[in-house]
Structures are given as C-alpha cells and as structure tokens.
Design a protein around this motif. Structure first.
Motif, PDB file in Angstrom:
ATOM      1  N   ARG A 411       0.827  -1.211   0.000  1.00 58.90           N
ATOM      2  CA  ARG A 411       0.000   0.000   0.000  1.00 58.90           C
ATOM      3  C   ARG A 411       0.859   1.259   0.000  1.00 58.90           C
ATOM      4  O   ARG A 411       0.525   2.252  -0.662  1.00 58.90           O
ATOM      5  CB  ARG A 411      -0.950  -0.001   1.198  1.00 58.90           C
ATOM      6  CG  ARG A 411      -2.019   1.100   1.136  1.00 58.90           C
ATOM      7  CD  ARG A 411      -3.046   0.929   2.256  1.00 58.90           C
ATOM      8  NE  ARG A 411      -4.173   1.841   2.077  1.00 58.90           N
ATOM      9  CZ  ARG A 411      -4.272   3.033   2.647  1.00 58.90           C
ATOM     10  NH1 ARG A 411      -3.293   3.482   3.432  1.00 58.90           N
ATOM     11  NH2 ARG A 411      -5.328   3.794   2.427  1.00 58.90           N
ATOM     12  N   LYS A 412       1.950   1.261   0.720  1.00 57.37           N
ATOM     13  CA  LYS A 412       2.818   2.431   0.784  1.00 57.37           C
ATOM     14  C   LYS A 412       3.346   2.794  -0.597  1.00 57.37           C
ATOM     15  O   LYS A 412       3.338   3.964  -0.991  1.00 57.37           O
ATOM     16  CB  LYS A 412       3.973   2.169   1.756  1.00 57.37           C
ATOM     17  CG  LYS A 412       4.889   3.364   1.956  1.00 57.37           C
ATOM     18  CD  LYS A 412       5.971   3.054   2.987  1.00 57.37           C
ATOM     19  CE  LYS A 412       6.906   4.261   3.188  1.00 57.37           C
ATOM     20  NZ  LYS A 412       7.960   3.955   4.194  1.00 57.37           N
ATOM     21  N   GLN A 413       3.779   1.795  -1.358  1.00 57.30           N
ATOM     22  CA  GLN A 413       4.285   2.075  -2.698  1.00 57.30           C
ATOM     23  C   GLN A 413       3.159   2.530  -3.628  1.00 57.30           C
ATOM     24  O   GLN A 413       3.344   3.425  -4.457  1.00 57.30           O
ATOM     25  CB  GLN A 413       4.968   0.835  -3.283  1.00 57.30           C
ATOM     26  CG  GLN A 413       5.643   1.095  -4.633  1.00 57.30           C
ATOM     27  CD  GLN A 413       6.268  -0.148  -5.223  1.00 57.30           C
ATOM     28  OE1 GLN A 413       5.564  -1.126  -5.470  1.00 57.30           O
ATOM     29  NE2 GLN A 413       7.579  -0.112  -5.449  1.00 57.30           N
ATOM     30  N   VAL A 441      -5.128  11.729  -1.153  1.00 55.40           N
ATOM     31  CA  VAL A 441      -4.185  10.606  -1.121  1.00 55.40           C
ATOM     32  C   VAL A 441      -3.061  10.871  -0.126  1.00 55.40           C
ATOM     33  O   VAL A 441      -2.589   9.956   0.556  1.00 55.40           O
ATOM     34  CB  VAL A 441      -3.629  10.345  -2.534  1.00 55.40           C
ATOM     35  CG1 VAL A 441      -2.440   9.393  -2.490  1.00 55.40           C
ATOM     36  CG2 VAL A 441      -4.722   9.774  -3.436  1.00 55.40           C
ATOM     37  N   GLU A 442      -2.644  12.134  -0.034  1.00 58.89           N
ATOM     38  CA  GLU A 442      -1.527  12.482   0.844  1.00 58.89           C
ATOM     39  C   GLU A 442      -1.972  12.830   2.265  1.00 58.89           C
ATOM     40  O   GLU A 442      -1.131  13.108   3.122  1.00 58.89           O
ATOM     41  CB  GLU A 442      -0.755  13.657   0.239  1.00 58.89           C
ATOM     42  CG  GLU A 442      -0.060  13.304  -1.072  1.00 58.89           C
ATOM     43  CD  GLU A 442       0.655  14.483  -1.707  1.00 58.89           C
ATOM     44  OE1 GLU A 442       1.590  14.264  -2.484  1.00 58.89           O
ATOM     45  OE2 GLU A 442       0.252  15.636  -1.417  1.00 58.89           O
ATOM     46  N   ASN A 448      -2.896   6.632   6.678  1.00 55.88           N
ATOM     47  CA  ASN A 448      -2.909   5.718   7.820  1.00 55.88           C
ATOM     48  C   ASN A 448      -4.074   4.736   7.775  1.00 55.88           C
ATOM     49  O   ASN A 448      -4.294   3.985   8.736  1.00 55.88           O
ATOM     50  CB  ASN A 448      -2.961   6.509   9.125  1.00 55.88           C
ATOM     51  CG  ASN A 448      -1.687   7.297   9.372  1.00 55.88           C
ATOM     52  OD1 ASN A 448      -0.614   6.918   8.888  1.00 55.88           O
ATOM     53  ND2 ASN A 448      -1.791   8.386  10.122  1.00 55.88           N
ATOM     54  N   ALA A 449      -4.834   4.747   6.669  1.00 58.23           N
ATOM     55  CA  ALA A 449      -5.980   3.847   6.489  1.00 58.23           C
ATOM     56  C   ALA A 449      -7.017   4.014   7.588  1.00 58.23           C
ATOM     57  O   ALA A 449      -7.655   3.047   8.020  1.00 58.23           O
ATOM     58  CB  ALA A 449      -5.515   2.391   6.386  1.00 58.23           C
ATOM     59  N   ASP A 450      -7.209   5.255   8.042  1.00 55.78           N
ATOM     60  CA  ASP A 450      -8.262   5.569   9.010  1.00 55.78           C
ATOM     61  C   ASP A 450      -9.539   5.821   8.210  1.00 55.78           C
ATOM     62  O   ASP A 450      -9.982   6.961   8.039  1.00 55.78           O
ATOM     63  CB  ASP A 450      -7.863   6.794   9.829  1.00 55.78           C
ATOM     64  CG  ASP A 450      -8.872   7.121  10.921  1.00 55.78           C
ATOM     65  OD1 ASP A 450      -9.714   6.249  11.227  1.00 55.78           O
ATOM     66  OD2 ASP A 450      -8.827   8.250  11.447  1.00 55.78           O
ATOM     67  N   LEU A 451     -10.129   4.746   7.713  1.00 53.57           N
ATOM     68  CA  LEU A 451     -11.151   4.838   6.675  1.00 53.57           C
ATOM     69  C   LEU A 451     -12.568   4.708   7.210  1.00 53.57           C
ATOM     70  O   LEU A 451     -12.845   3.897   8.096  1.00 53.57           O
ATOM     71  CB  LEU A 451     -10.918   3.737   5.627  1.00 53.57           C
ATOM     72  CG  LEU A 451      -9.533   3.691   4.967  1.00 53.57           C
ATOM     73  CD1 LEU A 451      -9.427   2.476   4.063  1.00 53.57           C
ATOM     74  CD2 LEU A 451      -9.265   4.974   4.199  1.00 53.57           C
ATOM     75  N   ASP A 452     -13.451   5.497   6.665  1.00 52.19           N
ATOM     76  CA  ASP A 452     -14.894   5.354   6.825  1.00 52.19           C
ATOM     77  C   ASP A 452     -15.543   6.263   5.800  1.00 52.19           C
ATOM     78  O   ASP A 452     -14.875   7.084   5.164  1.00 52.19           O
ATOM     79  CB  ASP A 452     -15.362   5.688   8.246  1.00 52.19           C
ATOM     80  CG  ASP A 452     -15.122   7.141   8.614  1.00 52.19           C
ATOM     81  OD1 ASP A 452     -15.917   7.992   8.191  1.00 52.19           O
ATOM     82  OD2 ASP A 452     -14.139   7.429   9.324  1.00 52.19           O
TER      83      ASP A 452
END
Length: 676
Positions: A411-413, A441-442, A448-452
């Motif tokens: 994911r980082k790449q 994206v940045e 940090n994939a703090d997703l909702d």
C-alpha cells in the motif's frame, strides 16, 4: 467464442470493453448519440451506428433500437457496460428473444437484486447479515416516518431501485424526515423511474467494503477478494483500493462466503459485486448486489492478474470460469482515483466544458495473458478513459474524465505512485478534481488507512484548505511564458526590424513593466519585471529576485529564480495561464489593470443556476418573505439535485422559471430583494 459484439454504452467503459474484445479477436459495434458523434468510443470500435439525440432516454436507454442495430450489424451478443441498460431485466429478456446473448446475469437474478427491499428479504432467508431497517412495500410518508422513529436516528433513506448514490439521504432527526423523503423520492423517480424507498439505520463511521463475485453456467461460483470503497462524496465513490486495509484472513473468508451465498441465492451468472457496510469492530452487513461490472473493477484486476471483461465474454459464451478459488492469489496493492470534471470547492458541482489540453501520466499498457492472467507484474500505472484532448464534457452524461489506477508491491508504494501520477495529470478547459484527489491521497487519515464513509467530511480542514498566496515560482513561470510568447510573435511579424523584437531594450535606461495577473480566487498580483541583459529582475511586495530562462521546450520551461531552479509547464488558454509546477496547478488571468479598473466580483451565482439543468421544485412563492439559508428552488443536473437557498433574509419578488423548465448555466432563477 463470439465473432462480433455490440457495446451498448459510451465513455471509458465502452473503450475498456473494446480493448479486451480486440485482444481476443472479437469485432465491436459502437452505438452513439448525436452528442457523442466524435467520441473516443466511436473511434476505437470497428463499426459505429447513430442511436438518436443526446438525452439518454432518446439514445442509450432505447433498448429496442440497440437490439435492432445489433441484428442489422450481425452482432451475436451485447455488452451493456455499467449504468444505462446494464441492470435492466426487460432488456436482457428482449436480447434473448431476439437471439442475442446478453453479456450479464440472468434477468431473474437482476430482478431479485434490483429491488433493494426484495433483495434484503431474500438475503435474510439466505443467512446473510442485514442492517436493521424497513425494506417493505408500504410507502405512505407517515408510515415511513414511524418506521424511522422505530429504527432510531440517524436514518438512511435509499431509493429501492437505485445505485451510484442517487436517491440517498441521511436524516438526523424526525423534524427533517418529511423534506428528506420528498427530495429522495424526486431524485429516485428521475433517475430510476421508481420512487419507492427503504429506510435503515445509519451506522456511525462505517466502511464500505465490496466483494467481487463471478459465476459460470456450469455452477461454479468464486470471489476475487474485496475492495474498500469507503472514501466517498455525496454517497459516490472517489477512491477505491484492493485489498481492503486491515482485512484479516478470517474476515475476508467470512465476507467472501456471505457474498457467495448471496450470489447462489439468486442463481447468479457472470460478474457481480456484493456490497457490505462494515463497522470498525469488524462486523458487516449486506447492503446490495450490483448485477454488473463495477466502475472500480480495475483494482481487482491489478491484484489478481485477471481481465474481468475477458471472463465476462468467456462465461457468456458458455465457457467455465478461467480459475478456481484455490488458484486465486492477492498480489500487491492497487488504488483507483476517479478523475472528474467537477469543482470540489463548490460542493463537487459538475463542470462542463471542452478539454482544451489534457496530459496524463505515462501509462504502461495493462496486459494480462490468456484466460487467467500471465502471472507477471501488473502495470504500475493505468489510465482508463473515454475522452481525448479536444473532447467536451456535456451536461447529458456522467462527468468522468478518466480512472487513474496504480499498482504497488504494498500500500505504501501504491500511495506514492498515485501521488506522483496525480502530479503529472494536467487538465485545462474545465475545473477538475485532481488537486483535491492529491490532497486526499496524501492526507494523514487516508495514508494511515483511518477509513470510513465520512473521511472527507471529517478532514475538511485539510482537504479544503483556505486559499493561499500564489507561489513566486508560478508567477515567474507565467510571466516568462508571456514574455517569451511576445518575443516569438514579434519575430514572426517584424523579422529584421530591431524595433519590433520585443526584447525590452532601451537606449538610456532599463524597461520596467508591471504585469497584472489575477488568480482563480480573485486575488491580484502586480509583479514588476525589469529587463536585464540576461534575464529580468522580478519585484513584488518588497521581494526582488533575478529571473532567467534556462531552457524552453514548447510549453515546458526551466527558470532560474535567484539561486534556485524551477521547472514547470505553462499552458496558455487565451489570456489565462495554467501553470503546472511542483505537483500543483495554478491558474492566472493576465489582464490590463486599466481595462479592468472598477470591476467587482459577481455575487457567485447564489440565486442563479450553478450549471445547465432542469427545475424540479419551486419552494418559494412570489412576495414571500424568507430567511437566510431557506431553500427556494431545487434543480436537477447530471441526475443530482442542487438546492438554491436565500443568500440573505429578504423577499422573493418574482419566480422566473417553473417546474420542468430547462435553464442555462448562470441563468437567474428568482428576483430577490434583501432586507436592508
């Protein structure tokens, strides 16, 4: 295998299907509206036939015309893409009756999943977990309000026949229910011809995770893992990725099994997506099944090394699935960003115009070998687009410009590649969302994939920063481009005449010019450029720095700015300069300060149409006294509703349009008098 297929769609998905068909040696027939006569999908297909006028109801939604064209051109099958007729059971049945193969699921499966309420009842019987709610047929407003009160606020209203975020409203309290219900039903009837809605509990900070399923006619059914589509605006996806961050093997297997149960319950065949809403604790609930290929299918292709359109064609031709569940593996991480013609700073309003200039990141052709993929490394960057430079984004269809897809070993790449690719995207001629996507994206939350599904709203301060002063580098690049253009023009008109060289030479002094620019936020800049023997001195607000042109290759410039070197691309569109530098896009309007003296900015269209569209509701009456923020008129454009509200306390002096009227961009909708 088919020898010829008709693609009953337009834009990037029509181009996408045509590319796979060409790889497989299958000829393609395009259909197009009058607005799409010169469209990219028309050019990339082997044949093209006119359907009708621009409105979709008179062209891309005319199933009988499409079937007649397929028969007349000798096509054996019809690929519907997504949207339009892709989930229309009657069209699928009509294809079969005409002896044509519909490249999609059986009509019965579409009907079963086409109604969100009926689908949820079916899923309940199949043991698939459901969100608490009401999914029945009773549509009386008072009854629905009682159900919402029982479920508990906030409640989500959804068009039963809907999709793509159309006909969805979040209701925070009982007082707002009736107005939200009316708006939801209007949008539902306009988009789907059916105003039936369902109500369910609106989960706090949910994630939107979907499972790609595939089934053949031999009874095989598999899932190709998951996609996380949590990042949304207006309930429509903005960024998608696969696999879902933080997904455990156990949870993936549980969601995959639930998706397979859903597909098998309706006798599914072909490509489909089972969508789930997931809590942060890992629990998940069935939302709906999309009985078609999804817009975000490329990220699944990237991580599995498959061509899902090829799979569709092979399954529709009666072949078994190319791979079994045990043969599928996740490789790396993929992200997709939807490049739209829209203005994020104005509520993501669609933008209409011509793509005067369009530069995209260098893309490696996405290749997957044979029937299941070559197993090699996927393309690092892929661009799926249905438009080219010079094409127009019209008000008749979705304002998507392209899908930008990247792959990384992790994911980082993938994040780094997406940020870099977005920095290389250049659009001139209309407003786009590229800069917003790059900020997204940045952002710390996404990285940090703090997703909702509320990520954008939660991070509004970061994603919608206040206007900043123009970088000196951008100002210098625009000014140098202007001066160099003057030199080139002078050489062409006055060759050999030293007085026409536009070199800034003076006999006893140095030429100092004030170049007036205004940025897209209305801020004025008046840099003074003093001509020197080998460049210029730039002076603005107490800053003085030497500027020199180091290299120029068309619109690409390298400039020395003091002790630093800056590089950028300057696209000129009339007197507007688009400067792309350091990953940013800056718009400067060159103007004569004397010619523009005394001008004031417009009111911003607060009582005018924000774009071409149709009036669907007039909420005020002539002579009515209204409060600031009170809704006055509701417009529909590109299947989305836009509310025009009172900018101040005041009185409505006149209503200028009626329900059903088409209005132009910027047209005044009401005569309004503010209270002094």
């Amino acid at each position: 295998m088919f020898k010829k297929i008709l693609i009953a769609n337009r834009g990037e998905i029509a181009c996408r299907v045509a590319a796979t068909a060409r790889k497989m040696g299958i000829r393609t027939v395009a259909v197009y509206s009058e607005a799409d006569a010169n469209a990219k999908h028309v050019a990339v297909c082997d044949e093209a036939v006119l359907l009708g006028p621009a409105p979709a109801k008179e062209s891309y939604l005319c199933g009988d015309k499409i079937i007649a064209i397929a028969l007349a051109t000798g096509a054996q099958a019809i690929h519907p893409g997504y949207g339009f007729l892709s989930e229309n059971a009657e069209f699928a049945e009509a294809c079969a009756e005409a002896g044509l193969v519909f490249i999609g699921p059986p009509a019965a499966a579409m009907r079963a999943m086409g109604s969100k309420s009926a689908a949820k009842s079916l899923m309940e019987k199949a043991g698939v977990p459901l969100v608490p709610g009401y999914h029945g047929d009773e549509q009386d407003a008072a009854f629905l309000q009682r159900e919402a009160d029982r479920i508990g606020y906030p409640v989500l209203l959804k068009a039963s026949a809907g999709g793509g975020g159309k006909g969805m409203r979040v209701v925070d309290n009982a007082e707002a229910f009736r107005e939200a219900l009316a708006s939801c039903k209007r949008e539902a009837i306009s988009s789907f011809g059916d105003d039936k809605v369902l109500a369910e509990k609106y989960l706090q900070r949910p994630r939107h995770i979907e499972i790609q399923v595939f089934a053949d006619t031999q009874g095989n059914c598999i899932y190709l893992f998951e996609r996380d589509c949590s990042v949304q605006r207006r309930h429509q996806k903005v960024l998608e990725e696969a696999p879902a961050p933080g997904m455990t093997d156990e949870r993936r297997a549980a969601m995959g099994d639930a998706a397979l149960a859903a597909a098998k319950a309706v006798g599914y065949v072909g490509a489909g997506t089972v969508e789930f809403i997931a809590n942060q604790d890992g629990s998940f609930y069935f939302m709906e099944m999309n009985t078609r290929l999804q817009v975000e299918h490329p990220v699944t292709e990237m991580i599995t090394g498959t061509d899902l359109v090829e799979w569709q064609l092979r399954v529709a031709a009666g072949e078994p699935l190319p791979k079994t569940q045990d043969e599928l593996r996740i490789r790396g991480h993929a992200l997709e960003a939807r490049i739209y013609a829209e203005n994020p700073d104005k509520g993501f309003l669609p933008s209409i115009g011509t793509l005067r200039h369009l530069d995209t990141p260098e893309a490696v052709q996405f290749e997957v070998g044979g029937t299941g993929g070559s197993g090699g490394q996927p393309a690092a960057v892929r661009v799926d687009s249905g438009v080219r430079e010079g094409d127009a984004i019209s008000p008749f269809y979705d304002p998507m410009i392209a899908k930008l897809i990247v792959w990384g070993a992790d994911r980082k790449q993938a994040l780094a590649r997406m940020a870099q690719a977005l920095s290389q995207y250049q659009i001139v001629g209309l407003t786009g969302n590229v800069a917003f996507l790059k900020r997204l994206v940045e952002s710390e939350a996404f990285a940090n994939a703090d997703l909702d599904t509320g990520l954008i709203e939660r991070n509004a301060e970061t994603l919608f920063p206040p206007a900043r002063s123009l970088p000196v580098a951008a100002l210098a690049l625009a000014a140098v481009a202007l001066i160099e253009h003057e030199k080139t023009r002078a050489c062409g008109t006055g060759a050999g005449d030293p007085w026409s060289q536009a070199l800034g030479w003076r006999l006893n002094s140095r030429l100092a010019r004030t170049l007036a620019f205004r940025d897209e936020n209305g801020k004025d800049y008046d840099p003074v450029f003093t001509y020197l023997p080998h460049g210029w001195e730039l002076s603005i607000k107490g800053l003085s720095v030497d500027v020199a042109l180091l290299a120029r290759d068309g619109v690409d410039l390298s400039v020395r700015l003091g002790d630093a070197s800056v590089h950028g691309t300057v696209r000129r569109d009339g007197d507007t300069f688009h400067v792309f530098t350091s990953g940013g896009h800056h718009v400067l309007h060159y103007q004569d300060p004397l010619a523009h003296a005394g001008e004031t900015e417009a009111e911003g269209g607060r009582l005018t149409a924000p774009m071409p569209g149709k009036v669907v509701a007039v909420l005020a009456t002539q002579g009515q006294a209204v409060r600031k923020g009170e809704p006055l008129v509701i417009m529909e454009a590109m299947k989305m509703e836009h509310t025009i509200a009172a900018p101040h306390d005041g009185t409505v002096d006149d209503i200028l349009y009626a329900v059903g009227d088409q209005v132009a961009d910027g047209a005044p909708l009401l005569a309004f008098r503010a209270v002094a």
